[in-house]
Each structure stands twice: as C-alpha cells, then as structure tokens.
Design a protein around this motif. Structure first.
Motif, short mmCIF file in Angstrom:
data_model
loop_
_atom_site.label_atom_id
_atom_site.label_comp_id
_atom_site.label_asym_id
_atom_site.label_seq_id
_atom_site.Cartn_x
_atom_site.Cartn_y
_atom_site.Cartn_z
N ASP A 346 0.78 -1.22 0.18
CA ASP A 346 0.05 -0.11 0.05
C ASP A 346 0.89 1.32 0.06
O ASP A 346 2.05 1.15 0.37
N ARG A 347 0.24 2.35 -0.50
CA ARG A 347 1.23 3.72 -0.35
C ARG A 347 1.22 4.24 0.90
O ARG A 347 0.63 3.70 2.00
N LEU A 348 1.88 5.25 1.22
CA LEU A 348 2.07 5.90 2.63
C LEU A 348 0.59 6.44 3.10
O LEU A 348 -0.12 7.37 2.13
N GLN A 349 0.05 5.99 4.28
CA GLN A 349 -1.23 6.46 4.50
C GLN A 349 -0.90 7.43 5.83
O GLN A 349 -0.28 7.37 6.78
N TRP A 350 -1.50 8.55 5.50
CA TRP A 350 -1.61 9.67 6.76
C TRP A 350 -2.85 9.65 7.39
O TRP A 350 -4.17 8.96 7.05
N SER A 351 -3.20 10.01 8.79
CA SER A 351 -4.26 10.18 9.47
C SER A 351 -4.13 11.42 10.11
O SER A 351 -3.19 12.12 10.67
N LEU A 352 -5.30 11.88 10.62
CA LEU A 352 -5.49 13.09 11.44
C LEU A 352 -6.42 12.38 12.94
O LEU A 352 -7.32 11.82 12.63
N ASN A 353 -5.92 12.66 13.90
CA ASN A 353 -6.29 12.05 15.26
C ASN A 353 -6.54 13.27 16.32
O ASN A 353 -6.07 14.30 16.22
N GLY A 354 -7.59 12.89 17.06
CA GLY A 354 -8.00 13.78 18.15
C GLY A 354 -8.70 12.53 19.24
O GLY A 354 -9.34 11.61 18.96
N SER A 355 -8.15 13.28 20.60
CA SER A 355 -8.94 12.28 21.84
C SER A 355 -8.81 12.87 22.96
O SER A 355 -8.25 14.11 23.16
N LEU A 356 -9.53 12.41 23.92
CA LEU A 356 -9.86 12.89 25.29
C LEU A 356 -9.48 11.81 26.11
O LEU A 356 -9.82 10.70 26.27
N GLY A 357 -8.40 12.29 27.14
CA GLY A 357 -7.83 11.26 27.98
C GLY A 357 -8.04 11.33 29.25
O GLY A 357 -8.21 12.53 29.85
N LEU A 358 -8.06 10.38 30.21
CA LEU A 358 -8.23 10.54 31.52
C LEU A 358 -7.09 9.52 32.19
O LEU A 358 -7.13 8.38 31.84
N GLN A 359 -6.22 9.95 33.14
CA GLN A 359 -5.14 9.38 33.52
C GLN A 359 -5.27 9.26 35.30
O GLN A 359 -5.47 10.27 35.65
N TYR A 360 -4.72 8.15 35.90
CA TYR A 360 -4.74 8.15 37.26
C TYR A 360 -3.25 7.71 37.70
O TYR A 360 -2.83 6.44 37.03
N ASP A 361 -2.66 8.20 38.51
CA ASP A 361 -1.36 7.85 38.83
C ASP A 361 -1.31 6.95 40.09
O ASP A 361 -1.50 7.75 40.98
N VAL A 362 -1.03 5.63 39.71
CA VAL A 362 -1.08 4.69 40.85
C VAL A 362 0.10 5.30 41.99
O VAL A 362 -0.39 5.14 43.16
#
Length: 407
Positions: A346-362
């Motif tokens: 396949d040819r080079l594939q690009w993507s546009l990404n967005g996300s919302l994250g939640l993190q907890y430090d143990v």
C-alpha cells in the motif's frame, strides 16, 4: 737440547738445595733501619695528617655541644609556656568561682522569699477560680429550632478568652500550607514513556455486485440493434445476476510506544512508534461457487501529537490530544483458498487524530490511562481495499501505561 729440557734439569737439581739464614740477620736489619735519616718533607706530611684529625674531632664535638644546647633551650621554653598557660587557666577559673560565689549565696538567701511568693500566687489563683465558678450563671439548654417558624437558636455567651497574637506571614516566612505543597508537586514537569494498545470500535462488512464487462455490454447493444426489438442504448452500468463480492474488514489492532516531552506547565509534545495490523476477508460469489481470499496488511507508523492538560488533582488528570500520524506498509499477505499470492504494498497512509484522555497515577512515577478518540484516514490513491478505505472516519479506544521520569 731445547730450552725447556734445560730448565727442567736445573729445577730438579735445585729442588732439595736449602741455605740457612744467619743468626744476626734481624739485628742487622733493625740497625740499618735506625740509621735511615727522616726527611723534612716526611715530617711535614705527618704533622698535617695529625692536625687534620684533631680538627675533625673538634668540629664533631662542637656540633654535638651546639645541638644539645639548642634542644635544651627549646625544651625549657616549651615548659615555661605550658606553665604560664596553666597558671592563666587556673587564675581564670579562680576568678569565675569567686564571681559565682556571691550569686550562689544570693540564690540560697532568696530561696525562702521565692517559695513564699509562689505560695501566695497559688492561693490567689485558687481564690479567683473559685469565685468565677460560683458567680457563673447556670447554662440554659438551647431549644431546637422551629422548622415552621424559621427561628434560629440562641447561642450561649462565650466567656472571654485570652487573645492570641496574630501571626503575620511575611515574604521570608517558611510557612507553607498543605494545599500549596500539593499544587507545587502537581506542577513538576516530567518526561513520560508510554506503552499502549488500541483498536477500532466495530468491524465493517459490505457486499458489491459484479458489473458486466464493457465488451459484453457492446455485444448486447449490437444484438439489440440487429433485431426487430427497439431498445434504448445502454447508458447505465449493468450488473450480473448471481455474482457479487463480499468484504469483511476486521477491527484494526495497534500497539505503540510513546515518548512525551513537556513544553510548558500544561502543554507537551508526544511522539513514538506504532504497529498496526489490518485483516480483511473477501468472498467472490459466482452463482453456486464461492472463492475465499484473506488479506493481511502490516503498518509501522510515527505519530506526532500535542497534549494539553485540562485538570489535575490527587493523581487524576484529564487532557486533550490532537495531531497527525504517518503509516508505512511494511508487509502484505494474500491467501486465496489456501494458496499464497503476490500482493503489492500500500502507499503511504496519513491520519488526523483527536482524543480525550483520563489518567490516574497509581504512584507518582507510574500512571494508567484510557483515551477514546476519533481518527480520519484520507484516501491515498491506492487500489488496495482495507479498513481505512472502507471506513475513513473511525472511533478508537486506547488503553495504556505511562512512566514519569524527572527531568
């Protein structure tokens, strides 16, 4: 006769020949020695040798006497210094003792007076407390508030307490509240290492009918033209009955390793490397016959995202992330009815990404996070059919682990 033989014969003849020394030989030698005159030069040399020996002995004696004198003088000076210091210390100690004597005598003399004052103060305090207790009015119970009337309960008058001096916090004061300490700990910036797994939410299935080839379409047009049946020219695509191609694209699976670098207190730059696997099944239906094909595509991608921290408290963090990624197809595989076939990459594939994250430090160094997101894969112009082509806009879910490293 040779010379060696003559010498040997002479040696043999004289081997046993001896001559006795005369009895007065030593007396004659001693008399001759006494008669030998001593020259003036010999006498001068003898005197010089004797004088040099006496000079060396005198120098050694002088060195010994001088060294002994210096050692004795230094020892005497050290003893005198030590005795002076000891005398000064004893004199100072005696003076201090003499100065402390009047104080001790004064304290001993004033002890009865101090005891009498303490007894007087105790009696005064006891009388004051007794008087305050007797004069305090009885405390009346507080009636509960009437919910209907809305009256508030009357507070008991408090006894005046001693006023405590207010503490004024200055700029140099080292006092810090616990909240300020917590905020400072949250403001520390860390380089983060992350390991995560991600997949798309839902697979994709569809079926496409098989279109009739152009050569067959022209052939049918010619048949219609030569027959008595008047038919319009075929302008729309013609599909074969009983022929279709079914496609089923499984959810993509991705594993990644990320590296985050803080740009400011809340903003950080994230990159890394991602491995993505796409698996699709194709079924060609030709009336009563079916042909199965399995396609596997392997991609390696490099994401580049900006992350903004929205909120952080007690180990919990929420953040927004947005960016892009580039994917390279490193391996392809196509299996048709158990037979491996060649398939172009396949040819080079690009993507546009967005996300919302939640993190907890143990713990402060390790945190776990969940990150739902949205990705868009634009068409790269390749003829390969895969999940990205069939569903360019997709939801994904990322679960991972982050390690905080102090800068």
């Amino acid at each position: 006769m040779k010379q060696d033989q003559w010498t040997q014969q002479l040696h043999d003849k004289l081997a046993e020949h001896e001559m006795a020394a005369p009895d007065d030989l030593w007396a004659d030698i001693e008399a001759a020695l006494e008669q030998v005159p001593v020259s003036p030069l010999h006498r001068e040399k003898s005197r010089f040798v004797a004088l040099r020996r006496w000079t060396a002995a005198a120098a050694v004696a002088a060195l010994l006497l001088g060294g002994g004198y210096l050692w004795f003088r230094q020892s005497t000076t050290a003893l005198q210094t030590n005795s002076k210091e000891t005398a000064n210390i004893e004199e100072t100690t005696n003076k201090e003792r003499a100065a402390d004597k009047p104080k001790q005598e004064t304290i001993v003399e004033e002890q009865p007076k101090l005891l009498a004052k303490l007894e007087t103060r105790k009696k005064t305090k006891t009388n004051t407390i007794t008087k305050a207790v007797t004069e305090t009015p009885p405390i009346e119970p507080i009636a509960p508030p009437d919910e209907m009337s809305g009256e508030e309960p009357q507070a008991i008058p408090a006894t005046p307490a001693e006023e405590k001096p207010e503490r004024h916090i200055t700029a140099d004061d080292s006092y810090r509240r616990p909240q300020e300490i917590t905020i400072r700990r949250e403001k520390k910036q860390h380089v983060t290492l992350g390991l995560y797994a991600m997949n798309g939410l839902g697979s994709q299935s569809n079926s496409n009918p098989v279109q009739m080839a152009d050569a067959l379409v022209k052939r049918y047009e010619n048949l219609y033209a030569n027959s008595n049946i008047q038919a319009a020219r075929i302008s729309e695509p013609v599909y074969l009955t009983g022929f279709e191609e079914r496609q089923h694209h499984h959810r993509p699976i991705a594993y990644g390793l990320t590296l985050g670098y803080p740009l400011s207190e809340k903003l950080s730059l994230n990159t890394g490397i991602v491995y993505t696997k796409l698996f699709s099944e194709f079924t060609q239906v030709m009336r009563s016959m079916q042909i199965q094909r399995e396609q596997t595509l392997h991609y390696v991608g490099v994401p580049l995202n900006l992350t903004y921290r929205i909120w952080a408290s007690h180990g919990f963090k929420t953040y927004l992330s947005a960016g892009t990624a580039a994917y390279w197809n490193v391996r392809t595989r196509l299996v048709t009815e158990g037979v491996n076939q060649q398939l172009g990459k396949d040819r080079l594939q690009w993507s546009l990404n967005g996300s919302l994250g939640l993190q907890y430090d143990v713990v402060p160094q390790i945190g776990i996070y969940v990150e739902p997101g949205l990705s868009y894969y634009p068409d790269n112009g390749s003829r390969l059919q895969n999940y990205f082509k069939d569903k360019p806009t997709t939801l994904n879910l990322q679960l991972g682990l982050r390690v905080n490293i102090n800068r």
